[in-house]
Write a protein that holds these residues in place. Sequence first.
Motif, mmCIF file in Angstrom:
data_model
loop_
_atom_site.group_PDB
_atom_site.id
_atom_site.type_symbol
_atom_site.label_atom_id
_atom_site.label_comp_id
_atom_site.label_asym_id
_atom_site.label_seq_id
_atom_site.Cartn_x
_atom_site.Cartn_y
_atom_site.Cartn_z
ATOM 1 N N ASP A 102 -5.005 -10.469 47.923
ATOM 2 C CA ASP A 102 -5.589 -9.634 46.879
ATOM 3 C C ASP A 102 -5.752 -8.175 47.277
ATOM 4 O OD1 ASP A 102 -6.017 -10.867 44.426
ATOM 5 O OD2 ASP A 102 -7.775 -11.946 45.120
ATOM 6 N N THR A 103 -5.407 -7.793 48.497
ATOM 7 C CA THR A 103 -5.697 -6.440 48.967
ATOM 8 C C THR A 103 -4.416 -5.669 49.246
ATOM 9 O OG1 THR A 103 -7.755 -7.232 49.981
ATOM 10 C CG2 THR A 103 -6.950 -5.079 50.675
ATOM 11 N N TYR A 104 -4.106 -4.712 48.369
ATOM 12 C CA TYR A 104 -2.920 -3.871 48.538
ATOM 13 C C TYR A 104 -1.684 -4.714 48.816
ATOM 14 C CZ TYR A 104 -5.824 0.384 48.863
ATOM 15 O OH TYR A 104 -6.686 1.428 48.613
ATOM 16 N N ASP A 105 -1.473 -5.762 48.026
ATOM 17 C CA ASP A 105 -0.291 -6.584 48.269
ATOM 18 C C ASP A 105 0.330 -7.000 46.950
ATOM 19 O OD1 ASP A 105 1.569 -8.379 49.788
ATOM 20 O OD2 ASP A 105 0.145 -7.945 51.387
ATOM 21 N N VAL A 106 1.266 -7.955 46.992
ATOM 22 C CA VAL A 106 2.126 -8.204 45.844
ATOM 23 C C VAL A 106 1.397 -8.756 44.616
ATOM 24 C CG1 VAL A 106 4.202 -8.488 47.222
ATOM 25 C CG2 VAL A 106 2.776 -10.471 46.739
ATOM 26 N N LEU A 107 0.193 -9.292 44.767
ATOM 27 C CA LEU A 107 -0.539 -9.742 43.581
ATOM 28 C C LEU A 107 -0.970 -8.563 42.717
ATOM 29 C CD1 LEU A 107 -2.828 -12.694 44.737
ATOM 30 C CD2 LEU A 107 -0.453 -12.710 43.954
ATOM 31 N N ASP A 108 -0.899 -7.368 43.268
ATOM 32 C CA ASP A 108 -1.298 -6.157 42.562
ATOM 33 C C ASP A 108 -0.193 -5.708 41.608
ATOM 34 O OD1 ASP A 108 -2.821 -3.988 41.847
ATOM 35 O OD2 ASP A 108 -2.251 -2.774 43.567
ATOM 36 N N GLY A 109 0.046 -6.535 40.588
ATOM 37 C CA GLY A 109 1.088 -6.222 39.623
ATOM 38 C C GLY A 109 2.078 -7.351 39.431
ATOM 39 N N LEU A 110 1.845 -8.498 40.074
ATOM 40 C CA LEU A 110 2.717 -9.661 39.896
ATOM 41 C C LEU A 110 2.404 -10.321 38.563
ATOM 42 C CD1 LEU A 110 4.842 -11.477 41.336
ATOM 43 C CD2 LEU A 110 2.917 -12.904 42.067
ATOM 44 N N SER A 111 3.439 -10.568 37.769
ATOM 45 C CA SER A 111 3.244 -11.168 36.448
ATOM 46 C C SER A 111 2.647 -12.575 36.563
ATOM 47 C CB SER A 111 4.582 -11.251 35.714
ATOM 48 O OG SER A 111 4.437 -11.953 34.490
ATOM 49 N N VAL A 112 1.732 -12.912 35.639
ATOM 50 C CA VAL A 112 1.169 -14.266 35.588
ATOM 51 C C VAL A 112 1.698 -15.037 34.386
ATOM 52 C CG1 VAL A 112 -0.912 -13.650 36.846
ATOM 53 C CG2 VAL A 112 -0.887 -13.442 34.348
ATOM 54 N N ALA A 113 2.680 -14.467 33.684
ATOM 55 C CA ALA A 113 3.272 -15.165 32.543
ATOM 56 C C ALA A 113 3.989 -16.419 33.025
ATOM 57 C CB ALA A 113 4.251 -14.239 31.817
ATOM 58 N N GLY A 114 3.594 -17.573 32.515
ATOM 59 C CA GLY A 114 4.230 -18.830 32.878
ATOM 60 C C GLY A 114 3.847 -19.349 34.240
#
Length: 370
Positions: free
Chosen positions: A223-235
Amino acid sequence: MIPVEARSGLADIEVFRAASDVRHHITATIAGERHAISPVSGGFVVLRPRGFKEDMTSALGPLGWGRPVAFVDDSWGLARFSAAATDSELHVPQSSPSTVSFVVPERFRTRRIAAMEPRLQRRCPPSKSRHQTVYAVGTGPSAATDPQRVLRALGPVDDAIMSDWTYENTFKDVLPGTGVTPHVLPYQFDDFEANIQQVDRTLRNLASDGVDRVGLLIEGNPDTYDVLDGLSVAGRDVQVTPGIPIGLLAAAQNAELFHDDPLSHSFAYISGLHDRHGLPSEQFLGELTCYLSAGISCVLVEMYKGDIELALRAMALSSGKHVAVLMNDYFSPAESTVMVHDPRAAGTARVVSAARGGLSTMLITGEEPR
């Protein structure tokens, strides 16, 4: 969390475990998707209050700049006071007993939405395959010493995505023979958007192949400055197992260089690459100067291309004497350390910039070196 050796001060898992508990209470609809926003997803400050007189400025300063503040062992009730004084949200973990609470200013939510929206607008088209569960697991450099802990944290997956840095420095001796297929992606230190897009694309390709459970291994905290910062949660559903950011672990490694642990009372964890996060240079300089003058040690990450000159300028402008430690490629064979005692010395910025590695973090503190 993949446990790492015990650390003194505040650089431990408790803050990030608490953040994962409250992340679903801080939500926003971005590009048509409902996203959880972790209070440690961007820059933040961690504070163990000693009293109102000592820590009023330390708490209100970051909130005024739009940074969440994590209060640890807050027997003075400073978190509630600060939330009321700044019209911010107070979030306390409910799922388990915790000594951590978060005060989150509205400016932080607004900034997160502004940062994530362009990334989500460039996402891959939603997959028509069945729903996918992503197990985002924060790992640490000690993970390779206990492979079974890594596998238990991943859950029931046959496929795991990770960067080449994570694979080479942590997992290349863990996954063979486990039945887990690694999907190793090249980590681009100078193009964060590309890292998010290639993870999103790989997840969608796996979903198209019928893979509905995938591990996502993150060196540090997902959750900290990594790929979850903008990774789509659609589907897809994203389940987060927190970890300690690798930049913070690197800073903790150097506590022994000082008479007192620089992370024992408070620290700010922010990106030195302010342009990427839409922050003007004036705010970056102002924040660092404010924090350092208030006695808050600063851990600056993304210093591969971070603003070395402004960081050293803030160090020079701050009241009191400060020391900077540049940590390059820690927990890899290329590890190196550079200390700066006088930011005004001729050529300092040039020398420090030239010494940077691919994974660079800077600690600036007012604690006295040994």
